[in-house]
Design a protein around this motif. Structure first.
Motif, mmCIF file in Angstrom:
data_model
loop_
_atom_site.group_PDB
_atom_site.id
_atom_site.type_symbol
_atom_site.label_atom_id
_atom_site.label_comp_id
_atom_site.label_asym_id
_atom_site.label_seq_id
_atom_site.Cartn_x
_atom_site.Cartn_y
_atom_site.Cartn_z
ATOM 1 N N THR A 324 0.715 -1.173 -0.100
ATOM 2 C CA THR A 324 -0.048 -0.008 0.221
ATOM 3 C C THR A 324 0.667 1.373 -0.211
ATOM 4 O O THR A 324 0.336 2.597 -0.346
ATOM 5 C CB THR A 324 -0.809 0.163 1.069
ATOM 6 O OG1 THR A 324 0.046 0.403 2.465
ATOM 7 C CG2 THR A 324 -1.671 -1.222 1.153
ATOM 8 N N ALA A 328 0.861 5.086 -1.341
ATOM 9 C CA ALA A 328 0.562 6.189 -0.671
ATOM 10 C C ALA A 328 1.407 7.460 -1.012
ATOM 11 O O ALA A 328 1.474 8.382 -0.576
ATOM 12 C CB ALA A 328 0.622 5.866 1.208
ATOM 13 N N GLU A 345 0.681 -1.258 8.497
ATOM 14 C CA GLU A 345 0.687 0.515 7.912
ATOM 15 C C GLU A 345 -0.946 0.183 7.075
ATOM 16 O O GLU A 345 -1.262 1.569 7.080
ATOM 17 C CB GLU A 345 2.117 0.501 6.184
ATOM 18 C CG GLU A 345 1.180 -0.706 5.715
ATOM 19 C CD GLU A 345 2.627 -1.980 5.742
ATOM 20 O OE1 GLU A 345 2.634 -2.563 4.148
ATOM 21 O OE2 GLU A 345 2.721 -2.112 7.111
ATOM 22 N N ASP A 348 -2.756 1.416 10.260
ATOM 23 C CA ASP A 348 -2.620 2.871 10.266
ATOM 24 C C ASP A 348 -3.338 3.807 9.129
ATOM 25 O O ASP A 348 -4.262 4.848 10.281
ATOM 26 C CB ASP A 348 -0.952 3.085 10.173
ATOM 27 C CG ASP A 348 -0.359 3.046 11.160
ATOM 28 O OD1 ASP A 348 -0.832 2.045 12.348
ATOM 29 O OD2 ASP A 348 1.227 2.524 11.381
ATOM 30 N N LEU A 349 -2.735 3.199 8.014
ATOM 31 C CA LEU A 349 -3.679 4.131 6.974
ATOM 32 C C LEU A 349 -5.857 4.105 7.332
ATOM 33 O O LEU A 349 -5.631 5.104 7.231
ATOM 34 C CB LEU A 349 -3.151 3.539 4.950
ATOM 35 C CG LEU A 349 -2.608 3.864 4.937
ATOM 36 C CD1 LEU A 349 -2.255 3.129 3.576
ATOM 37 C CD2 LEU A 349 -1.861 5.232 5.023
ATOM 38 N N ALA A 354 -7.418 7.138 5.415
ATOM 39 C CA ALA A 354 -7.108 7.376 3.666
ATOM 40 C C ALA A 354 -6.440 5.920 3.038
ATOM 41 O O ALA A 354 -6.544 5.675 2.763
ATOM 42 C CB ALA A 354 -5.081 7.229 4.059
ATOM 43 N N GLY A 355 -6.616 5.127 4.634
ATOM 44 C CA GLY A 355 -7.138 3.670 3.193
ATOM 45 C C GLY A 355 -8.100 3.451 4.363
ATOM 46 O O GLY A 355 -9.161 4.100 4.838
ATOM 47 N N THR A 384 -3.399 13.033 4.204
ATOM 48 C CA THR A 384 -2.762 12.089 4.931
ATOM 49 C C THR A 384 -1.686 11.098 4.492
ATOM 50 O O THR A 384 -1.298 10.833 5.148
ATOM 51 C CB THR A 384 -4.187 11.278 5.291
ATOM 52 O OG1 THR A 384 -5.097 12.866 5.917
ATOM 53 C CG2 THR A 384 -3.891 10.616 7.012
ATOM 54 N N ALA A 385 -2.520 10.550 3.674
ATOM 55 C CA ALA A 385 -1.543 9.082 2.727
ATOM 56 C C ALA A 385 0.038 9.767 2.485
ATOM 57 O O ALA A 385 0.986 8.985 2.463
ATOM 58 C CB ALA A 385 -2.317 8.946 1.719
ATOM 59 N N TYR A 388 1.672 10.178 6.080
ATOM 60 C CA TYR A 388 1.879 9.506 6.799
ATOM 61 C C TYR A 388 3.601 8.701 5.864
ATOM 62 O O TYR A 388 3.913 8.217 6.315
ATOM 63 C CB TYR A 388 1.051 8.015 6.356
ATOM 64 C CG TYR A 388 1.554 7.091 7.316
ATOM 65 C CD1 TYR A 388 1.117 6.958 8.460
ATOM 66 C CD2 TYR A 388 1.525 5.462 6.246
ATOM 67 C CE1 TYR A 388 1.336 5.718 8.744
ATOM 68 C CE2 TYR A 388 1.782 4.332 7.260
ATOM 69 C CZ TYR A 388 1.858 4.449 8.431
ATOM 70 O OH TYR A 388 1.599 3.082 8.677
#
Length: 407
Positions: A324, A328, A345, A348-349, A354-355, A384-385, A388
């Motif tokens: 991912t 991102a 990850e 977290d996203l 953002a995910g 945001t992605a 991150y």
């Protein structure tokens, strides 16, 4: 336990031989090991990777090592054919091999042949005989970007042999504090929290991407939905989006590119509006009129994301999602299937919005409609992605500060 381990290794090899009779990947795995000849070297630095993904993950450290220690030849080994076949000619290495089967004699012969001054393994792959041989020869052994979970064999009552393997590592560079705390429960203290080197790799890639003029021509000013490392279950639920969003372009980069898989994907997509990359040069000025493009080769995906607005990452309806972070890093919101929880990850996203994880076609349609129809929502997820990934950089620098290379 070691007896059972040795039996298991030999059984795996025997099983691979049987499967190789009708499976091309298994055939490459077996024949590659049978036919290779190890060239003797002195004072090498040995990098081992399970496959292509781990190669890209460990690449920033390998590049730094090559720059700082040019006098040492670099040896790369792979477990999987998918890594070996694509990177067997990498200019970063002086020699590239399949990792010989993990037996005591193979480990002794291989280590004696390449005479490493350091060995660096990435994320996975803990081999008893190789680790034991390096330990007995007093060769520093590092595992980078490692991550541990309670369900792994190291933390089970029957995992004593695997705990011995960990004890032979000079330093474990782990991705997070949770891994360090978990290792401390089994007495493993040779641990540093460094983060994940993939952040460094994908950030570098996003800031110096390879230009793809034909992809730019296909995009032709349209927004693009990039479906990366997809499998048939992913493709089946993405295909309807082409009808609901005719003003968007779609790029598919399937994980497997056999003729059968590509033909089945083509059947899902609008007839007369779908092109294959291998035939793209023939389309010339007509390329911008196509809505879907299928990438029927390996190695382009990390550069494709620069032309996208939204990414779908495949594998979530199978054993687990693919990378991912590559998407991102370019600021693309990422969508994926339900099997993602093993990947920090991705978790977290999702938390950062953002995910987006989906379980079926309707959920994919809903998320895609939200991101496409609400620019503020898309812009927030995009920023945001990218932030991150930017905030996750730095693992390579920390690892290099703590790795010792013998002269």
């Amino acid at each position: 336990m070691l007896i059972l381990y040795n039996i298991g290794i030999r059984f795996y090899y025997f099983f691979a031989i049987i499967v190789s009779l009708f499976n091309t990947k298994a055939k490459a795995w077996v024949n590659g090991r049978r036919s290779q000849k190890i060239i003797p070297l002195k004072n090498s630095i040995w990098f081992h990777f399970a496959s292509l993904g781990e190669f890209e993950q460990g690449r920033p450290v390998m590049e730094a090592i090559k720059t700082l220690y040019p006098e040492h030849p670099i040896v790369v080994t792979f477990f999987s054919p998918s890594g070996y076949e694509i990177r067997k000619n990498t200019p970063l290495a002086d020699a590239v091999y399949y990792l010989p089967l993990d037996t005591a004699s193979n480990a002794q012969e291989f280590v004696a042949a390449i005479q490493p001054v350091a060995a660096i393994f990435t994320k996975y792959e803990y081999w008893y005989h190789y680790f034991n041989e390096l330990h007995s020869m007093q060769v520093p052994l590092y595992v980078i970007s490692a991550i541990f979970r309670q369900k792994q064999v190291f933390f089970k009552s029957y995992g004593s042999l695997h705990r011995q393997i960990l004890s032979k590592i000079t330093c474990l560079f782990v991705q997070d504090e949770a891994s360090k705390e978990l290792l401390s429960t089994i007495g493993i203290s040779n641990v540093l929290v460094s983060g994940d080197t993939r952040f460094d790799r994908v950030w570098t890639n996003a800031n110096t991407p390879k230009a793809l003029p034909l992809i730019q021509q296909f995009k032709s000013g349209h927004s693009v939905f990039v479906a990366g490392s997809t499998w048939p279950p992913d493709e089946a639920i993405i295909a309807p989006l082409l009808n609901t969003h005719p003003d968007w372009k779609f790029i598919f980069a399937p994980h497997e590119i056999t003729s059968e898989k590509i033909d089945n994907l083509i059947k899902l997509l609008p007839k007369g509006k779908t092109a294959r990359f291998s035939q793209i040069a023939e389309l010339k000025n007509e390329l911008s009129t196509y809505q879907a493009l299928i990438i029927d080769n390996i190695g382009m995906l990390s550069s494709l994301y620069q032309y996208g607005e939204i990414a779908y990452i495949g594998g979530g309806f199978g054993v687990g999602i693919h990378n991912t972070l590559e998407a991102a890093a370019f600021g693309l919101p990422v969508i994926f299937g339900p099997n993602y929880t093993r990947f920090k990850e991705a978790r977290d996203l999702v938390k950062l919005k953002a995910g987006f994880s989906i379980n079926n076609q309707q959920q994919l349609t809903d998320i895609a409609n939200e991101l496409i129809g609400d620019n503020a929502h898309w812009a927030h997820a995009s920023r945001t992605a990218k932030n991150y990934v930017a905030n996750g950089k730095g693992a390579t620098e920390m690892i290099m500060k703590n790795i010792q290379i013998r002269s």
